[in-house]
Design a protein around this motif. Structure first.
Motif, PDB file in Angstrom:
ATOM      1  N   GLN A  29     -62.092  48.504  -1.687  1.00 17.45           N
ATOM      2  CA  GLN A  29     -62.922  49.237  -2.634  1.00 17.45           C
ATOM      3  C   GLN A  29     -62.113  49.464  -3.913  1.00 17.45           C
ATOM      4  OE1 GLN A  29     -63.403  52.643   0.069  1.00 17.45           O
ATOM      5  NE2 GLN A  29     -65.619  52.359  -0.073  1.00 17.45           N
ATOM      6  N   TYR A  30     -62.757  49.330  -5.056  1.00 13.15           N
ATOM      7  CA  TYR A  30     -62.056  49.658  -6.297  1.00 13.15           C
ATOM      8  C   TYR A  30     -63.044  50.103  -7.363  1.00 13.15           C
ATOM      9  CZ  TYR A  30     -63.117  44.795  -7.921  1.00 13.15           C
ATOM     10  OH  TYR A  30     -63.713  43.608  -8.285  1.00 13.15           O
ATOM     11  N   VAL A  31     -62.495  50.743  -8.386  1.00 11.37           N
ATOM     12  CA  VAL A  31     -63.316  51.200  -9.497  1.00 11.37           C
ATOM     13  C   VAL A  31     -62.574  50.958 -10.808  1.00 11.37           C
ATOM     14  CG1 VAL A  31     -62.444  53.583  -9.405  1.00 11.37           C
ATOM     15  CG2 VAL A  31     -64.688  53.117 -10.413  1.00 11.37           C
ATOM     16  N   ILE A  32     -63.323  50.511 -11.808  1.00 13.60           N
ATOM     17  CA  ILE A  32     -62.869  50.424 -13.193  1.00 13.60           C
ATOM     18  C   ILE A  32     -63.754  51.361 -13.996  1.00 13.60           C
ATOM     19  CG2 ILE A  32     -62.611  48.929 -15.207  1.00 13.60           C
ATOM     20  CD1 ILE A  32     -60.648  48.290 -12.971  1.00 13.60           C
ATOM     21  N   HIS A  33     -63.148  52.186 -14.843  1.00 13.50           N
ATOM     22  CA  HIS A  33     -63.921  53.252 -15.468  1.00 13.50           C
ATOM     23  C   HIS A  33     -63.433  53.506 -16.896  1.00 13.50           C
ATOM     24  CE1 HIS A  33     -65.400  57.468 -15.997  1.00 13.50           C
ATOM     25  NE2 HIS A  33     -66.371  57.058 -15.203  1.00 13.50           N
ATOM     26  N   ASN A  34     -64.369  53.811 -17.785  1.00 12.08           N
ATOM     27  CA  ASN A  34     -64.057  54.279 -19.135  1.00 12.08           C
ATOM     28  C   ASN A  34     -63.196  53.273 -19.912  1.00 12.08           C
ATOM     29  OD1 ASN A  34     -64.251  56.168 -21.241  1.00 12.08           O
ATOM     30  ND2 ASN A  34     -62.302  57.118 -20.671  1.00 12.08           N
TER      31      ASN A  34
ATOM     32  N   LEU B  64     -72.621  57.815  -2.793  1.00 15.99           N
ATOM     33  CA  LEU B  64     -71.351  58.494  -3.025  1.00 15.99           C
ATOM     34  C   LEU B  64     -70.189  57.515  -2.900  1.00 15.99           C
ATOM     35  CD1 LEU B  64     -71.867  61.855  -1.087  1.00 15.99           C
ATOM     36  CD2 LEU B  64     -72.187  61.401  -3.525  1.00 15.99           C
ATOM     37  N   THR B  65     -69.098  57.790  -3.619  1.00 14.83           N
ATOM     38  CA  THR B  65     -67.913  56.942  -3.586  1.00 14.83           C
ATOM     39  C   THR B  65     -66.678  57.783  -3.281  1.00 14.83           C
ATOM     40  OG1 THR B  65     -66.907  57.077  -5.803  1.00 14.83           O
ATOM     41  CG2 THR B  65     -68.995  55.874  -5.626  1.00 14.83           C
ATOM     42  N   PRO B  66     -65.555  57.142  -2.938  1.00 14.41           N
ATOM     43  CA  PRO B  66     -64.303  57.890  -2.741  1.00 14.41           C
ATOM     44  C   PRO B  66     -63.527  58.077  -4.041  1.00 14.41           C
ATOM     45  CG  PRO B  66     -63.995  55.614  -2.104  1.00 14.41           C
ATOM     46  CD  PRO B  66     -65.436  55.741  -2.502  1.00 14.41           C
ATOM     47  N   PHE B  67     -64.164  57.847  -5.188  1.00 14.65           N
ATOM     48  CA  PHE B  67     -63.446  57.858  -6.462  1.00 14.65           C
ATOM     49  C   PHE B  67     -63.968  58.921  -7.419  1.00 14.65           C
ATOM     50  CE2 PHE B  67     -63.132  53.274  -5.133  1.00 14.65           C
ATOM     51  CZ  PHE B  67     -61.774  53.293  -4.826  1.00 14.65           C
ATOM     52  N   ALA B  68     -64.358  60.078  -6.891  1.00 14.39           N
ATOM     53  CA  ALA B  68     -64.883  61.143  -7.747  1.00 14.39           C
ATOM     54  C   ALA B  68     -63.858  61.608  -8.772  1.00 14.39           C
ATOM     55  CB  ALA B  68     -65.340  62.319  -6.890  1.00 14.39           C
TER      56      ALA B  68
ATOM     57  N   PRO C  61     -73.985  58.454 -16.568  1.00 11.18           N
ATOM     58  CA  PRO C  61     -73.493  57.112 -16.253  1.00 11.18           C
ATOM     59  C   PRO C  61     -72.377  56.694 -17.202  1.00 11.18           C
ATOM     60  CG  PRO C  61     -75.506  56.950 -17.527  1.00 11.18           C
ATOM     61  CD  PRO C  61     -75.288  58.423 -17.276  1.00 11.18           C
ATOM     62  N   ASP C  62     -71.505  55.836 -16.717  1.00  9.77           N
ATOM     63  CA  ASP C  62     -70.516  55.172 -17.566  1.00  9.77           C
ATOM     64  C   ASP C  62     -70.884  53.695 -17.588  1.00  9.77           C
ATOM     65  OD1 ASP C  62     -68.385  54.074 -18.899  1.00  9.77           O
ATOM     66  OD2 ASP C  62     -66.943  54.389 -17.278  1.00  9.77           O
ATOM     67  N   TYR C  63     -71.413  53.239 -18.710  1.00 11.76           N
ATOM     68  CA  TYR C  63     -71.918  51.873 -18.788  1.00 11.76           C
ATOM     69  C   TYR C  63     -70.812  50.825 -18.795  1.00 11.76           C
ATOM     70  CZ  TYR C  63     -76.343  54.158 -19.815  1.00 11.76           C
ATOM     71  OH  TYR C  63     -77.475  54.948 -19.731  1.00 11.76           O
ATOM     72  N   THR C  64     -69.569  51.250 -19.001  1.00 10.00           N
ATOM     73  CA  THR C  64     -68.446  50.304 -18.946  1.00 10.00           C
ATOM     74  C   THR C  64     -67.889  50.163 -17.536  1.00 10.00           C
ATOM     75  OG1 THR C  64     -66.561  51.845 -19.279  1.00 10.00           O
ATOM     76  CG2 THR C  64     -67.799  51.147 -21.242  1.00 10.00           C
ATOM     77  N   SER C  65     -68.330  51.004 -16.622  1.00  8.04           N
ATOM     78  CA  SER C  65     -67.706  51.103 -15.301  1.00  8.04           C
ATOM     79  C   SER C  65     -68.192  50.028 -14.336  1.00  8.04           C
ATOM     80  CB  SER C  65     -67.981  52.481 -14.690  1.00  8.04           C
ATOM     81  OG  SER C  65     -69.378  52.627 -14.413  1.00  8.04           O
ATOM     82  N   LEU C  66     -67.369  49.808 -13.309  1.00  7.52           N
ATOM     83  CA  LEU C  66     -67.748  48.913 -12.208  1.00  7.52           C
ATOM     84  C   LEU C  66     -67.132  49.454 -10.927  1.00  7.52           C
ATOM     85  CD1 LEU C  66     -68.949  46.259 -11.078  1.00  7.52           C
ATOM     86  CD2 LEU C  66     -66.763  45.156 -11.637  1.00  7.52           C
ATOM     87  N   TYR C  67     -67.984  49.741  -9.949  1.00  6.22           N
ATOM     88  CA  TYR C  67     -67.540  50.148  -8.617  1.00  6.22           C
ATOM     89  C   TYR C  67     -67.838  49.005  -7.662  1.00  6.22           C
ATOM     90  CZ  TYR C  67     -67.757  52.449  -4.025  1.00  6.22           C
ATOM     91  OH  TYR C  67     -67.598  52.782  -2.687  1.00  6.22           O
TER      92      TYR C  67
ATOM     93  N   PHE D 285     -58.157  51.981 -19.993  1.00  7.02           N
ATOM     94  CA  PHE D 285     -59.164  52.211 -18.962  1.00  7.02           C
ATOM     95  C   PHE D 285     -58.533  52.947 -17.795  1.00  7.02           C
ATOM     96  CE2 PHE D 285     -57.166  48.168 -18.128  1.00  7.02           C
ATOM     97  CZ  PHE D 285     -56.991  48.126 -16.748  1.00  7.02           C
ATOM     98  N   ASP D 286     -59.389  53.534 -16.958  1.00 15.10           N
ATOM     99  CA  ASP D 286     -58.977  54.187 -15.714  1.00 15.10           C
ATOM    100  C   ASP D 286     -59.337  53.284 -14.545  1.00 15.10           C
ATOM    101  OD1 ASP D 286     -58.252  56.581 -17.125  1.00 15.10           O
ATOM    102  OD2 ASP D 286     -60.376  57.130 -17.184  1.00 15.10           O
ATOM    103  N   PHE D 287     -58.562  53.381 -13.469  1.00 15.68           N
ATOM    104  CA  PHE D 287     -58.860  52.556 -12.301  1.00 15.68           C
ATOM    105  C   PHE D 287     -58.269  53.181 -11.042  1.00 15.68           C
ATOM    106  CE2 PHE D 287     -54.708  51.197 -13.697  1.00 15.68           C
ATOM    107  CZ  PHE D 287     -54.015  50.774 -12.583  1.00 15.68           C
ATOM    108  N   ASP D 288     -58.818  52.760  -9.915  1.00 18.07           N
ATOM    109  CA  ASP D 288     -58.268  53.131  -8.614  1.00 18.07           C
ATOM    110  C   ASP D 288     -58.636  52.034  -7.621  1.00 18.07           C
ATOM    111  OD1 ASP D 288     -56.905  54.518  -6.685  1.00 18.07           O
ATOM    112  OD2 ASP D 288     -58.163  56.321  -6.763  1.00 18.07           O
ATOM    113  N   VAL D 289     -57.809  51.889  -6.605  1.00 18.14           N
ATOM    114  CA  VAL D 289     -57.947  50.816  -5.624  1.00 18.14           C
ATOM    115  C   VAL D 289     -57.641  51.379  -4.246  1.00 18.14           C
ATOM    116  CG1 VAL D 289     -57.044  48.579  -4.881  1.00 18.14           C
ATOM    117  CG2 VAL D 289     -57.268  49.065  -7.313  1.00 18.14           C
ATOM    118  N   LYS D 290     -58.453  51.030  -3.249  1.00 18.41           N
ATOM    119  CA  LYS D 290     -58.208  51.454  -1.873  1.00 18.41           C
ATOM    120  C   LYS D 290     -58.456  50.284  -0.915  1.00 18.41           C
ATOM    121  CE  LYS D 290     -59.686  56.273  -2.617  1.00 18.41           C
ATOM    122  NZ  LYS D 290     -58.362  56.884  -2.502  1.00 18.41           N
TER     123      LYS D 290
END
Length: 291
Positions: free
Chosen positions: A256-261, A18-22, A67-73, A105-110
């Motif tokens: 922690q960060y995520v790159i998505h879509n 699980l991640t904090p980026f749902a 899955p999102d094949y472009t994503s990186l957590y 793209f979408d992203f979030d950073v913590k």
């Protein structure tokens, strides 16, 4: 509560984390498979003085199990040893900037306020100095450390995105290039930062006449090949970038960060990629090949 408990039990059953980026579409993650676009970098990079590793990076899975094949957590907080040079690249998916209309793209950073992290940047090969004309585009970078910026290796008009410790919710970025295919137009590169869902967009960093000034595209009908990269440099030193970004070693970082879509749209509307890299196509004609 029931849906949250179901998500936990489902994640355990499928060997997911699980991640904090749902909210951004990354409810959980797993190790990337053959269709994932990202791979761990190899050897060493000039900006970090230790061998590259990638054990804290994984692929996003949404709440429906897709899955999102472009994503990186990336989850440095989970690493037993947080000292190191962490890097990922999508080396199979090479871009010609002369064909790029825009990238989104979408992203979030913590909790990345005390470390040099670059969740997403684009680099040409070769990378020719000096930095301002190298053609590097740091779409999301904690440089200087303590701030989150869009940078151009000290070129253009670099501008802040938000607080790398907490963005206050996921964001959406749009990068556009004016008349990118033209050898006579300047080809200004512009960015916008939006709230998640492509709302409340604001103009942000830009590089006037980018295409006619930087080495990978200046006077060229086809650009040097460009690729996506992502990294956290948490070694003990590096090149001028380490100094310029005011980087330092932080063995206790919780970053922690995520790159998505990630989606790439072309000038002529024809898809840039085929095969597994087709997941990046914003111009939805090419069928993605699932390995």
């Amino acid at each position: 509560m029931r849906s949250f408990l179901f998500l936990i039990s489902s994640a355990i059953a499928q060997n997911l984390t699980l991640t904090p980026f749902a909210e951004v579409g990354c409810a959980s993650t797993r190790v990337g498979d053959a269709n994932w676009l990202w791979e761990t970098g190899a050897g060493t990079f000039p900006s970090c003085d230790m061998p590259v590793r990638g054990d804290i990076g994984s692929m996003c899975i949404d709440s429906n199990g897709q899955p999102d094949y472009t994503s990186l957590y990336v989850d440095l907080a989970s690493a037993p040893n947080r000292i190191g040079c962490f890097a990922w690249l999508a080396s199979s998916c090479v871009m010609d900037f002369r064909r790029v209309l825009r990238i989104e793209f979408d992203f979030d950073v913590k909790s990345c306020g005390s470390i040099w992290a670059a969740p997403l940047w684009i680099s040409p090969q070769p990378w020719d100095s000096p930095g301002p004309t190298s053609g590097e585009v740091d779409l999301v970078e904690a440089c200087p450390v303590g701030s989150l910026y869009t940078n151009f290796a000290t070129g253009g008009h670099e501008m802040p995105i938000g607080n790398p410790s907490d963005l206050g919710g996921p964001k959406h970025m749009i990068m556009m290039i004016d008349s990118s295919a033209s050898l006579v137009a300047g080809g200004t590169l512009r960015t916008q930062i939006c709230d998640f869902g492509r709302t409340n967009c604001r103009d942000s960093a830009f590089y006037e006449d980018f295409m006619s000034r930087v080495s990978p595209t200046k006077g060229r009908g086809q650009s040097f090949p460009y690729t996506f990269l992502s990294d956290i440099w948490n070694g003990h030193g590096g090149d001028g970038g380490w100094t310029g970004c005011k980087a330092f070693n932080n063995p206790n970082s919780q970053c922690q960060y995520v790159i998505h879509n990630i989606k790439i749209y072309t000038v002529d509307g024809r898809p840039m990629f085929s095969g597994k890299c087709g997941a990046l196509n914003g111009d939805a004609v090419e069928v993605v090949q699932i390995v």
